[in-house]
Design a protein around this motif. Structure first.
Motif, short mmCIF file in Angstrom:
data_model
loop_
_atom_site.label_atom_id
_atom_site.label_comp_id
_atom_site.label_asym_id
_atom_site.label_seq_id
_atom_site.Cartn_x
_atom_site.Cartn_y
_atom_site.Cartn_z
N GLY A 1 50.40 -41.65 63.31
CA GLY A 1 51.25 -42.33 62.34
C GLY A 1 51.74 -43.66 62.87
N GLU B 1 48.77 -46.10 62.93
CA GLU B 1 48.43 -46.51 61.56
C GLU B 1 49.44 -47.54 61.05
OE1 GLU B 1 48.16 -43.16 58.84
OE2 GLU B 1 48.41 -44.59 57.19
N GLN C 1 42.93 -47.85 57.82
CA GLN C 1 44.12 -46.99 57.89
C GLN C 1 43.84 -45.60 57.33
OE1 GLN C 1 47.85 -48.75 56.17
NE2 GLN C 1 46.66 -50.58 56.40
N LYS C 2 43.16 -45.59 56.18
CA LYS C 2 42.89 -44.29 55.53
C LYS C 2 41.91 -43.47 56.40
CE LYS C 2 41.98 -42.56 50.83
NZ LYS C 2 41.93 -41.21 51.40
N ARG D 1 44.01 -41.91 59.21
CA ARG D 1 44.85 -40.82 58.73
C ARG D 1 43.99 -39.59 58.46
NH1 ARG D 1 46.94 -42.46 53.49
NH2 ARG D 1 47.09 -44.37 54.70
N ASP D 2 42.89 -39.80 57.73
CA ASP D 2 42.07 -38.65 57.35
C ASP D 2 41.37 -38.02 58.55
OD1 ASP D 2 42.88 -38.97 54.79
OD2 ASP D 2 41.05 -39.91 54.06
N ASN E 1 43.96 -35.83 60.18
CA ASN E 1 44.20 -34.63 59.37
C ASN E 1 43.01 -33.68 59.44
OD1 ASN E 1 46.82 -35.10 58.54
ND2 ASN E 1 46.18 -36.41 56.84
#
Lengths: 232, 232
Positions: free
Chosen positions: A29, A32, A135-136, A139-140, A143
């Motif tokens: 986080g 990002e 960024q995505k 994050r992905d 996750n």
């Protein structure tokens, strides 16, 4: 040679592993947010925000050291095997990947501060788009690792091509600006470098997604097209 | 919770650890040779040699997977602790660093093949110098890790500044060529990218040297100037 694991020890290990994952998500986080801010500072021509990104690297470096130590403690105390072992070793690797993404945010902040001293080359469209994708992906990928979601990890791998295409587009466009007007050379170079740094952020997200796939499926997707390769 | 180690198990672990180190040295040698060749191909304007570098990446990727598996086996079978544990986890990290250096050699080969399609910008002096320094940093960082030689690792860290200075020099010089003659823009850009890739080879050698120092002294030198930080 497997250490006999009492239920109590197992529970402690599980708890510590969950804690480790949460710390990795915190690290991701923070990284990002650095990427988001630095692209924002470039688009808004905001010196202060670029400076904040430079200052934001120390907390990330501290997190990296903390997470590394956490992994070592887990390995030394619980001596995990099989998937648990892979989770911890992958965490060490992912931790390094994230720290490097932090370094790219710093590199972009430096290029941004130089760029802001010069007149703008053009309105920025593709670079913020690259920032959003990168960024995505970050994050992905995290996750996917934490929730062991192979389909999501696979999506991350596919998005890397979009980033590459945008980088090539940025390069061609800026090259034509440079050829047309040599006064723009330095500024255009900083934008080219920025787009390459963002592409590398995507590469690191790809590495993380590959670790996620490896953990779940025991399938090594790092070097596509290599026959043989290592599986469990 | 420490597994009782019989002398026989300990001997096997030591042997396997020695084998692991030898494989890392083989990997480092292969990567260093890729860097040597690619700079040579650029200097000699040798298409075939640049092409060989592109083809030389697969064996390195295979080596990476083999070494990774070797590390996992060591962790799972022998469940090492303390310095032995750090040696194995550091080997995982160093293995990734080396694989990335291999990727930079490929990036340079791609830039070289583009560059060779255009007229030469200038005789190359600083870039081969950067190549020599980067190769030596790689070799010495690996030797420092394998022989646990902190003084040698420290030397590697110091040489990184020389590489940075040369990169800045290359950048300024090529920028002035581009400003003077826009027909040289594309070629000059490929040389600038090449010098940045070589600088990053040095960064990876620095990471390896930092791991070497960490192993021996338990001192984390990765983020200079961070107060606190993690030590054993």
């Amino acid at each position: 040679m497997v250490t006999p694991q009492t239920p109590r020890v197992t529970r402690h290990f599980e708890e510590e592993l969950e804690h480790l994952k949460r710390r990795l998500l915190v690290m991701a986080g923070a990284v990002e947010e650095q990427v988001r801010r630095v692209v924002q500072s470039l688009v808004d021509r905001d010196h202060d925000l670029a400076q904040q990104v430079l200052n934001g690297d120390d907390p990330i470096n501290r997190l990296q050291i903390e997470i590394d130590e956490r992994c070592f403690r887990l390995l030394a105390l619980y001596q995990p095997v099989a998937t648990d072992l892979r989770m911890v070793v992958s965490s060490v690797k992912i931790n390094s990947e994230l720290e490097r993404v932090g370094d790219f945010a710093v590199n972009i902040a430096e290029a941004t501060l130089r760029y802001l001293d010069q007149p703008a080359v053009k309105p920025l469209i593709d670079i913020p788009r690259m920032g959003d994708i990168a960024q995505k992906m970050l994050r992905d990928s995290l996750n996917a690792f934490v929730t062991q979601d192979v389909a999501l990890a696979q999506e991350v791998l596919e998005r890397d091509d979009a980033l590459d295409r945008l980088k090539d587009q940025v390069f061609r466009e800026l090259l034509s600006f440079m050829l047309a007007n040599s006064r723009l050379t330095e500024s255009a170079l900083d934008l080219i470098l920025t787009s390459r740094h963002l592409e590398r952020v995507g590469d690191h997200a790809t590495n993380i997604a590959e670790e996620a796939i490896f953990i779940v499926s025991g399938r090594d997707v790092r070097h596509h097209g290599l026959d043989g390769g290592a599986t469990e």
